[in-house]
Design an enzyme around this catalytic site. Structure first.
Site, PDB file in Angstrom:
ATOM      1  N   HIS A  83     -26.150 -11.923  36.297  1.00 24.19           N
ATOM      2  CA  HIS A  83     -24.635 -11.456  36.170  1.00 24.19           C
ATOM      3  C   HIS A  83     -24.817 -10.119  35.624  1.00 24.19           C
ATOM      4  O   HIS A  83     -25.708  -9.665  35.241  1.00 24.19           O
ATOM      5  CB  HIS A  83     -24.057 -12.516  35.132  1.00 24.19           C
ATOM      6  N   ASP A  85     -22.164  -8.785  34.103  1.00 23.45           N
ATOM      7  CA  ASP A  85     -21.145  -8.462  32.754  1.00 23.45           C
ATOM      8  C   ASP A  85     -22.311  -8.680  31.578  1.00 23.45           C
ATOM      9  O   ASP A  85     -23.440  -9.216  31.577  1.00 23.45           O
ATOM     10  CB  ASP A  85     -20.052  -9.604  32.867  1.00 23.45           C
ATOM     11  N   ASP A 116     -29.878  -8.871  28.656  1.00 23.32           N
ATOM     12  CA  ASP A 116     -28.777  -9.856  28.916  1.00 23.32           C
ATOM     13  C   ASP A 116     -27.612  -9.223  29.516  1.00 23.32           C
ATOM     14  O   ASP A 116     -26.945  -8.771  29.111  1.00 23.32           O
ATOM     15  CB  ASP A 116     -28.558 -10.790  27.913  1.00 23.32           C
ATOM     16  N   GLU A 149     -20.222 -14.374  33.642  1.00 25.25           N
ATOM     17  CA  GLU A 149     -21.087 -15.188  32.828  1.00 25.25           C
ATOM     18  C   GLU A 149     -20.778 -15.438  31.356  1.00 25.25           C
ATOM     19  O   GLU A 149     -20.724 -16.652  30.850  1.00 25.25           O
ATOM     20  CB  GLU A 149     -22.549 -15.000  32.977  1.00 25.25           C
ATOM     21  N   GLU A 150     -20.523 -14.099  30.857  1.00 18.71           N
ATOM     22  CA  GLU A 150     -20.459 -14.169  29.306  1.00 18.71           C
ATOM     23  C   GLU A 150     -19.133 -14.825  28.913  1.00 18.71           C
ATOM     24  O   GLU A 150     -18.834 -14.966  27.787  1.00 18.71           O
ATOM     25  CB  GLU A 150     -20.590 -12.945  28.861  1.00 18.71           C
ATOM     26  N   HIS A 209       3.841 -14.280  -0.918  1.00 19.24           N
ATOM     27  CA  HIS A 209       3.491 -13.770  -2.055  1.00 19.24           C
ATOM     28  C   HIS A 209       2.668 -15.140  -2.763  1.00 19.24           C
ATOM     29  O   HIS A 209       3.144 -16.168  -3.145  1.00 19.24           O
ATOM     30  CB  HIS A 209       4.657 -13.447  -3.033  1.00 19.24           C
ATOM     31  N   THR A 311      -2.605  -9.946  -2.543  1.00 15.18           N
ATOM     32  CA  THR A 311      -2.502 -11.098  -3.000  1.00 15.18           C
ATOM     33  C   THR A 311      -1.378 -11.872  -2.171  1.00 15.18           C
ATOM     34  O   THR A 311      -0.179 -11.776  -2.322  1.00 15.18           O
ATOM     35  CB  THR A 311      -1.904 -11.190  -4.420  1.00 15.18           C
ATOM     36  N   ARG A 324     -23.062 -26.508  21.166  1.00 13.09           N
ATOM     37  CA  ARG A 324     -24.017 -26.540  22.029  1.00 13.09           C
ATOM     38  C   ARG A 324     -24.389 -28.189  22.329  1.00 13.09           C
ATOM     39  O   ARG A 324     -24.520 -28.876  21.354  1.00 13.09           O
ATOM     40  CB  ARG A 324     -25.524 -25.919  21.579  1.00 13.09           C
ATOM     41  N   SER A 395     -27.098 -21.908  26.765  1.00 20.86           N
ATOM     42  CA  SER A 395     -26.338 -22.446  27.781  1.00 20.86           C
ATOM     43  C   SER A 395     -26.295 -21.421  28.915  1.00 20.86           C
ATOM     44  O   SER A 395     -26.013 -20.440  28.733  1.00 20.86           O
ATOM     45  CB  SER A 395     -24.833 -22.806  27.295  1.00 20.86           C
ATOM     46  N   HIS A 423     -26.632 -10.139  22.637  1.00 18.43           N
ATOM     47  CA  HIS A 423     -25.467 -10.571  21.950  1.00 18.43           C
ATOM     48  C   HIS A 423     -25.057 -10.040  20.761  1.00 18.43           C
ATOM     49  O   HIS A 423     -24.084 -10.210  20.107  1.00 18.43           O
ATOM     50  CB  HIS A 423     -25.161 -12.071  21.952  1.00 18.43           C
TER      51      HIS A 423
END
Lengths: 451, 451
Positions: A83, A85, A116, A149-150, A209, A311, A324, A395, A423
């Site tokens: 790939h 990308d 990668d 792919e990513e 608030h 706040t 996974r 994966s 990554h």
């Protein structure tokens, strides 16, 4: 072969760097033109490497680069998948050098995609170039390089279905995985599947608030934290009912094989900088990320995240979730199971919206497959050791898709290392692994012809 | 007085809008010059309103605007406090008009600071202008306007200690709170205290691939969610040991008074767009945000938060946490209690760092105080109804500090409404509340002279 590599080293790196220079980040729409540019650059490089023909083929998303060298229509065919990308490079401030301008330091290439998968796909292309230029190729070779792919390869499945004849082959090669270490060559025989969601929790219809309303109105961040905390228990088990239904126990024999893989826990912890590991009770680290499913919050955001203190009781909170999966867990079934779970357990004090973003099935490659054994011998010639068969935690959903649509097994000959930080900021690739990778793939081609 | 307001309405709004136009966001260092500009603009406006002298006094942080009109050194003195800083306006995309360019729509002013606290401080300044121009003022008036209220007033306490003589007064007036509704005028008789922290959870030393490591390494977002989820239980109680030690039960009589305050739960829910309220079991909504402490995650972030999906096991996760405190809870004690708690319960699989960002004590104003009663009568003249005494959930830590250092009680004559969306996108202020507010404060001054 080493002479060839030495003589062509500078040219080859220039070619790889020209790919890296194109920020082909598929997850970010602003990089759409870069996807096209990167596909075009691959077209040029594949032609130079010796393919007969190359075509940039449209899909609903980013185009696919298809190329082929048909030496003999009656011979066997190897399909090489990669790939073009890459993952987003954020956070940029953590990079020591520009992620899209490859830099060589300490014998490594540092850049997004250095491993990668620009670096690894490049290994395949250069091994092909070698066998073509030396008239060693006796089988046909096809390439497909996708640009999604990513982001879960949303178009590739349809592409395979529509072009089954074009993609016909006997085995698929993919270099997009990693080895145990530079000294422990290994081939990946299993990959985990994946399911990915985005969840949005809405409390009040605008930021409130936290003084005027705090304590009397459910805070969507508090609620989201509770929802996510409840997904796993103290034993590192996922508590969503039905999640493990299709997960097979690891066969006793395979557990023995896994236990034999050398694993240096101290070095592993040191490499990632943690004092203690954590995972499902009753399993080793290698089992946890190869044979068992996992649940990770990949991103979370909501409320005030700037400097100083504000706040606020925010209106919304978000998270990106992934699991996974392991063989027999169906990503669509799990996708729906998790959606249903969150909708069921969400308290009435907030609104919960959850969307499946993408998913993919797990994959297993049998180690008695002849093409697998050719790969084993190729690796042995390059690295001097027989590679260990290993199931990995990552994966590549398309591998299961290839099997389903094209009916062909894939050999995962990855040359990455865990220290390559794919990554992550400062992704890198040792130069040495590129040259040895080319040698291993060249030898695969030679061994494949002997089958 | 209504004639005066009518005749001067346009000029007054121009003056207020000139304050709003300066983005005096104290939490963001890039607005440092705007803080100075805003203090200077107030200096001009106070002089025009009729003070004898005005001075911009330095502090370690943003300067304080001090002004005075001494009509008779032997007379009583009213000190008016307000703040010229505002909350950040993010997220900008949710604003219907530019937060720093006031716009009038549907009879409201829409802008950051339209209420909190530029609009409300302006009411005090214009009421003062009226009594001065009409020679009605028989007591002395002092003003202090600070530029750090929204970041916890870090310099004001030292300023009060150093300038006790200058700030000497008999009572303090503050317009920085809200009424029950436009039809239910109320005076705030109690404010909650505040403690605020930032927590940082570090897992691996860099972002990891969630496939290669997921299931085998603790994910800092998962851990943070669990840590935060555990702080409260199903009954909406804070579970940190010792947290409620100094919290007093609400006296039975006061619970009766609270129960008599008209509260339209349906309208309350509709206004903020939630189907169900949530809070500590055994208490009403008004009790929950007036008399009971709360725990809110004000912000959370970590991992990949961009478009699409990135499968990452992040290195870090962060959150901003706040608790609102009630009388007798000491913010420093609670600050430390919470820091110690998180350090104690943090698992060894991650590193947890937590810092107290700021805090302040709670406050109670007795309703038999003569100056309080003057305020009651002033409100009654402007709104036609006797204002209800109400404890509110917000915090103005400096009110407790005034009491401690200057030994003086504060009357909280706020003209905000809950629908004004302070601290949120589309902050607004009904024009009508500004004019009626001026009338109420003018009448306070007249009533105060009768005491």
């Amino acid at each position: 072969m080493q002479t060839y590599i030495k003589e062509n080293q500078k040219r080859m790196l220039d070619e790889l760097f020209s790919l890296i220079r194109i920020p082909s980040v598929s997850a970010q729409p602003e990089h759409h033109q870069d996807m096209i540019a990167c596909a075009n650059r691959w077209k040029e490089l594949l032609l130079m490497a010796g393919v007969d023909k190359v075509e940039i083929m449209p899909t609903k998303g980013n185009p696919i680069v298809y190329a082929e060298k048909i030496v003999d229509p009656t011979a066997k065919t190897v399909l090489i998948y990669g790939h073009y990308d890459v993952m987003p490079a954020e956070p940029f401030e953590l990079w020591k050098s520009n992620p899209f301008e490859a830099e060589i330091r300490d014998g490594h290439i540092w850049a997004r995609g250095a491993d990668d998968d620009k670096g690894q796909s490049f290994i395949q292309a250069k091994a092909f170039e070698y066998v073509v230029k030396h008239n060693l190729l006796k089988h046909n070779v096809k390439f497909i390089l996708e640009g999604e792919e990513e982001i879960g390869s949303p178009s590739l499945s349809d592409f395979c279905t529509e072009h089954q004849e074009l993609l016909k082959c006997d085995v698929i090669l993919v270099s997009d995985t990693s080895m145990l270490s530079a000294d422990l060559p290994s081939l990946t025989t299993g990959l985990r599947g994946l399911a990915y969601w985005q969840i949005e929790v809405t409390g009040p219809n605008h930021d409130l608030h936290s003084g005027h309303f705090g304590g009397a109105v459910a805070n969507p961040i508090n609620v989201l934290c509770k929802l996510l905390a409840d997904v796993t228990n103290e034993d590192g088990r996922i508590t969503i009912p039905g999640f493990y239904d299709d997960v097979e126990d690891i066969p006793t024999e395979e557990r023995k094989l896994v236990a034999a893989i050398p694993f240096d826990e101290k070095a592993y912890k040191q490499n990632i900088g943690v004092d203690e590991l954590f995972g499902e009770k009753g399993f080793s680290t290698i089992e946890r990320n190869g044979f068992r499913p996992s649940f990770d919050v990949c991103g979370i955001w909501g409320g005030y995240t700037g400097e100083g203190s504000k706040t606020v009781l925010p209106s919304k909170a978000y998270a990106k979730l992934s699991t996974r999966l392991v063989p027999h867990q169906d990503h669509e079934k799990i996708g729906q199971l998790v959606v249903d779970y969150f909708k069921r357990v969400a308290p009435k004090t907030v609104k919960v919206d959850i969307q499946s973003l993408h998913g993919g099935q797990a994959y297993v490659c049998p180690i008695d497959l002849p093409a697998y054994q050719a790969a084993e011998r190729g690796f042995e010639k390059a690295f001097g050791k027989r590679p260990l068969p290993v199931r990995r935690g990552g994966s590549i959903p398309i591998i299961a898709t290839f099997e389903k649509i094209l009916g062909v097994k894939t050999i995962l000959m990855g040359f990455g290392l865990e220290s390559n930080a794919i990554h992550s900021p400062n992704e890198n690739m040792p130069l040495d692994m590129i040259w040895r990778g080319i040698e291993a793939v060249v030898n695969f081609h030679l061994e494949f012809d002997k089958l």
